[in-house]
Design an enzyme around this catalytic site. Structure first.
Site, PDB file in Angstrom:
ATOM      1  N   GLU A  53       0.744  -1.331  -0.087  1.00  0.00           N
ATOM      2  CA  GLU A  53       0.134   0.021   0.021  1.00  0.00           C
ATOM      3  C   GLU A  53       0.907   1.310  -0.118  1.00  0.00           C
ATOM      4  O   GLU A  53       1.655   1.534   0.725  1.00  0.00           O
ATOM      5  CB  GLU A  53      -1.088  -0.074   1.309  1.00  0.00           C
ATOM      6  CG  GLU A  53      -1.865   1.196   1.453  1.00  0.00           C
ATOM      7  CD  GLU A  53      -2.820   1.429   0.034  1.00  0.00           C
ATOM      8  OE1 GLU A  53      -3.290   0.538  -0.139  1.00  0.00           O
ATOM      9  OE2 GLU A  53      -2.757   2.836  -0.190  1.00  0.00           O
ATOM     10  N   THR A  92      -6.017   1.818  -5.507  1.00  0.00           N
ATOM     11  CA  THR A  92      -5.523   0.584  -5.246  1.00  0.00           C
ATOM     12  C   THR A  92      -6.276  -0.500  -6.199  1.00  0.00           C
ATOM     13  O   THR A  92      -5.814  -1.406  -6.769  1.00  0.00           O
ATOM     14  CB  THR A  92      -6.106  -0.001  -3.808  1.00  0.00           C
ATOM     15  OG1 THR A  92      -5.353   0.713  -2.913  1.00  0.00           O
ATOM     16  CG2 THR A  92      -5.339  -1.491  -3.594  1.00  0.00           C
ATOM     17  N   HIS A 148      -1.131   3.678   4.837  1.00  0.00           N
ATOM     18  CA  HIS A 148      -2.189   4.521   3.973  1.00  0.00           C
ATOM     19  C   HIS A 148      -2.544   5.795   4.633  1.00  0.00           C
ATOM     20  O   HIS A 148      -2.260   5.804   5.816  1.00  0.00           O
ATOM     21  CB  HIS A 148      -3.555   3.506   3.996  1.00  0.00           C
ATOM     22  CG  HIS A 148      -4.466   4.326   3.048  1.00  0.00           C
ATOM     23  ND1 HIS A 148      -5.306   5.159   3.110  1.00  0.00           N
ATOM     24  CD2 HIS A 148      -5.084   3.634   1.840  1.00  0.00           C
ATOM     25  CE1 HIS A 148      -5.952   5.475   2.218  1.00  0.00           C
ATOM     26  NE2 HIS A 148      -5.855   4.770   1.506  1.00  0.00           N
ATOM     27  N   ASP A 164       1.150   0.222  -5.004  1.00  0.00           N
ATOM     28  CA  ASP A 164      -0.067   0.399  -5.943  1.00  0.00           C
ATOM     29  C   ASP A 164       0.014   1.894  -6.340  1.00  0.00           C
ATOM     30  O   ASP A 164      -0.571   1.866  -7.728  1.00  0.00           O
ATOM     31  CB  ASP A 164      -1.168  -0.085  -5.098  1.00  0.00           C
ATOM     32  CG  ASP A 164      -1.420   0.552  -3.779  1.00  0.00           C
ATOM     33  OD1 ASP A 164      -0.435   1.295  -3.360  1.00  0.00           O
ATOM     34  OD2 ASP A 164      -2.603   0.566  -3.323  1.00  0.00           O
ATOM     35  N   HIS A 165       0.460   2.729  -5.808  1.00  0.00           N
ATOM     36  CA  HIS A 165       0.391   4.249  -5.974  1.00  0.00           C
ATOM     37  C   HIS A 165       1.122   4.943  -5.136  1.00  0.00           C
ATOM     38  O   HIS A 165       1.785   4.382  -4.041  1.00  0.00           O
ATOM     39  CB  HIS A 165      -1.079   4.506  -6.411  1.00  0.00           C
ATOM     40  CG  HIS A 165      -2.020   4.445  -5.011  1.00  0.00           C
ATOM     41  ND1 HIS A 165      -1.770   4.973  -3.764  1.00  0.00           N
ATOM     42  CD2 HIS A 165      -2.800   3.186  -4.760  1.00  0.00           C
ATOM     43  CE1 HIS A 165      -2.519   4.483  -2.895  1.00  0.00           C
ATOM     44  NE2 HIS A 165      -3.174   3.527  -3.505  1.00  0.00           N
TER      45      HIS A 165
HETATM   46  C1  GP9 Z   1      -8.876  -0.133   0.577  1.00  0.00           C
HETATM   47  C2  GP9 Z   1      -7.504  -0.130   0.310  1.00  0.00           C
HETATM   48  C3  GP9 Z   1      -7.082   1.350   0.195  1.00  0.00           C
HETATM   49  O1  GP9 Z   1      -9.756  -1.284   0.881  1.00  0.00           O
HETATM   50  O2  GP9 Z   1      -7.300  -1.016  -0.740  1.00  0.00           O
HETATM   51  O3  GP9 Z   1      -7.528   1.917  -0.843  1.00  0.00           O
HETATM   52  P1  GP9 Z   1      -7.026   3.376  -1.834  1.00  0.00           P
HETATM   53  O4  GP9 Z   1      -7.510   4.331  -0.946  1.00  0.00           O
HETATM   54  O5  GP9 Z   1      -5.393   3.071  -1.468  1.00  0.00           O
HETATM   55  O6  GP9 Z   1      -7.292   3.155  -3.080  1.00  0.00           O
HETATM   56 MN    MN Z   2      -4.013   2.035  -2.077  1.00  0.00          MN
END
Ligand code: GP9
Ligand code: MN
Length: 649
Positions: free
Chosen positions: A253, A297, A412, A471-472
């Site tokens: 994440e 994500t 996150h 992921d980003h």
């Molecule tokens: C939530 C997680 C985070 O289930 O995947 O999402 P994001 O805000 O990073 O897209």
């Molecule tokens: Mn994410």
């Protein structure tokens, strides 16, 4: 009370208040909607109001009292049915109703039977407002001649609009980009209310249905030609290297590559991942970019499963969860793999439950599959370390070989952590977000170490392959000043583009020839890269990425917003930069790539909007075209040939 004469619009007022309160009580008693603060509670309380004011208010246009009352009653019944349908559905599925779900019931068992089981006669309470309105109409003596004066009507609707904007304003403050990103049904219901949520859902779904209806298979021909001429051949040394092994994909994440092999105030940020970059069983890609858009994500998951680009607006997980896809999960499933996703969050987040069904993921282990003990939750939910431990326990139970994806959560935004999990100090900039980010990234790194240890302990390690990707970005451009302080350089559009690098690791126990691979790539390349390692051919697949291990892989990464990276250049902020030095260079270096970047994004977008993969047979790589489409194609071909002949005359 019954004798006195009531003011003209009493029934209307009673209806609004009764349905409003009933809806709020239903929210509180029949759904588990998480409320974190007083503002959220307040939004939840007022959110039914804007819609109710409008819809009941339409009764002001009726001339006769009778028609007016009937209309009010009809609205009360309809809204009660909508609310109650959600209650009954929620009892079984812990989710709110969304249109495609009503058509996708095959994926979710026998809906009818389960719905019947969750209905009780006491549920009549959900129609309480209907009874209240009925009684009011029967018993109260309301002043007649109920035609509202024009001015009054206007004032009423201005007030309704004001309430609506007030609600939307609060929702936007509480959850920025709520509608454009539309993350979660629970979040939508919480912020704009059950009734508005359904209107929004109908809008989103009908928009994509309309585009789908207008599409035909012949559109896929050109795209198919384009993709097949761009597929790099697999590298024979790597093809099938992990065949038959379990495949574990970990989403790191918000992890950006600048944290890898780097320090913050002399503290190492990612010690375990750093070790991996030098490990003989690991290939690490430092020049790897995320390509996500608003779907964050979920967009990264979309890229990885399908090797298609996500959408330019909105989250494809939400808008096109009913499409046909040819996902990695589906393909590996056909090759005898059990496929699953593990994520300790509500299943409706990013509409995952619906989308995973379309991607043919066999099993979704969501928050209900985890036991979150005391002190095991922080920030967005379960902490990554216990998450890893329990996920490996799940793996021990899965049929083998399996393909499982783990989605981490602790690193996150806003990057909160309990004291005991802070393994390094905060950074010292003006941005609390960036300061804390280093600590949560450090914690995420620790959880990956735990994952490896647990896999070894369970005896799953040797026979698996572990793929990990960021992921980003975690640090947005809002924190540029703090980032400049950390990096010690100015953040130009070039730097911003380079900051979109996310780590990509391929770890193959026993491989022995690992190292750092400088190849430039993006998330769209994950699918072909992994599939080839697993020994699955992809030459007939409609995918935009290429195998990173292939000699022919093209170094060309297109971001979702049109920026791109090539071997020599970075195109960002409408400027061409030298990729190595970051200096502005002549636009001619970027020019030849602008059009192709655009074409790729357009092709991918039209596949999604037209649901074009339904015209593709993944078993033999053939396009499924109707007679009419074939005729049309032939005619086009003839015309093309005719044109080609002309210049030669
Ligand atoms: C939530 C997680 C985070 O289930 O995947 O999402 P994001 O805000 O990073 O897209
Ligand atoms: Mn994410």
């Amino acid at each position: 009370m019954l004798k006195r004469e009531w003011p003209k619009h009493s029934i209307l007022a009673i209806a609004i208040v009764a349905t409003w309160l009933k809806t709020y009580i239903t929210y509180k008693t029949s759904f588990s909607i998480t409320i974190d603060n007083a503002l959220q509670e307040f939004i939840l309380f007022i959110n039914p109001l804007s819609w109710l004011l409008f819809v009941y208010g339409a009764s002001l246009f009726f001339k006769s009292d009778r028609a007016k009352n009937r209309f009010i009653l009809a609205i009360a019944v309809i809204s009660s049915v909508v609310l109650y349908a959600n209650v009954a559905f929620y009892r079984f599925f812990s989710d709110f109703i969304t249109l495609p779900l009503l058509f996708q019931k095959d994926n979710f068992g026998d809906l009818g039977a389960s719905a019947a089981e969750s209905v009780f006669w006491t549920d009549l309470a959900y129609f309480a407002d209907v009874f209240v309105i009925l009684l009011a109409i029967k018993l109260l003596k309301v002043k007649s001649g109920a035609i509202a004066v024009k001015g009054q009507q206007k004032a009423y609707f201005i007030l309704s609009a004001a309430v609506m904007f007030f609600n939307l304003g609060l929702a936007e403050a509480e959850r920025p980009q709520l509608l454009t990103r539309s993350f979660d049904r629970e979040m939508l219901v919480k912020n704009i209310g059950m009734y508005n949520y359904h209107l929004y859902d109908v809008y989103i779904q009908s928009k994509s249905q309309a585009q789908r209806a207008l599409a035909d298979g012949s559109q896929l021909v050109e795209i198919n030609n384009y993709v097949s001429s761009n597929q790099p051949e697999p590298n024979p040394d790597m093809f099938g290297l992990a065949e038959g092994r379990n495949l574990i994909v970990v989403t790191l994440e918000s992890l950006q590559s600048f944290t890898i092999n780097n320090e913050m105030n002399e503290e190492t940020i990612t010690p375990f991942l750093n070790e991996l970059t030098e490990d003989e069983d690991t290939i690490y890609f430092p020049n790897f970019y995320h390509q996500t858009g608003l779907g964050k994500t979920s967009d990264s998951e979309f890229l990885l499963e399908n090797s298609l680009y996500p959408l330019s607006g909105g989250a494809v997980f939400f808008t096109h969860s009913g499409n046909s896809y040819n996902s990695m999960a589906e393909s590996l499933g056909k090759n005898g793999y059990h496929t699953s996703v593990q994520h300790a969050n509500t299943k409706s987040f990013w509409n995952r439950d619906m989308m995973y069904a379309s991607l043919n993921v066999d099993e979704f282990l969501d928050i209900d599959s985890y036991e979150i003990g005391e002190g095991e939750a922080v920030n967005w939910g379960m902490k990554d370390i216990p998450f890893m431990e329990q996920s490996v326990e799940h793996m021990a139970q899965l049929p083998q070989p399996f393909y499982t994806r783990l989605l981490t959560l602790t690193n996150h935004h806003p990057f909160y952590l309990d004291e005991e999990d802070k393994l390094i100090d905060e950074f010292d900039s003006d941005s609390g977000t960036l300061n804390r980010y280093f600590q949560t990234a450090r914690y995420l790194d620790e959880s990956v170490k735990v994952l490896f240890d647990e896999l070894k302990q369970q005896g799953l390690y040797e026979n698996s392959i572990i793929v990990m990707y960021g992921d980003h970005y975690g640090i947005s451009e809002n924190h540029n000043a703090a980032m400049e302080q950390y990096l010690g350089k100015e953040i130009t559009p070039y730097e911003t583009a380079q900051l979109q690098r996310v780590p990509f690791f391929v770890h193959i126990p026993g491989y022995g020839q690992g190292g750092i691979d400088e190849e430039i790539g993006g998330q769209v390349d994950i699918r072909p890269t992994i599939m080839h390692l697993m020994g699955v051919e992809t030459e007939d697949d409609i995918q935009f990425g290429g195998d990173l291990f292939s000699e022919e892989h093209e170094e060309f990464v297109v971001f979702r917003d049109g920026r791109f990276i090539t071997e020599k250049s970075v195109f960002a902020g409408n400027t061409c930069y030298d990729r190595e030095t970051g200096e502005e260079i002549d636009g001619a270096a970027c020019e030849p790539y602008i059009e192709p970047a655009f074409t790729e994004l357009e092709y991918s977008e039209s596949i999604i909007n037209g649901d074009l993969l339904r015209f593709y047979d993944e078993d033999n790589g053939q396009l499924i075209l109707s007679e009419k489409e074939l005729e049309k194609l032939e005619k086009e071909q003839e015309e093309k040939e005719a044109i080609e002949v002309v210049p030669q005359q």
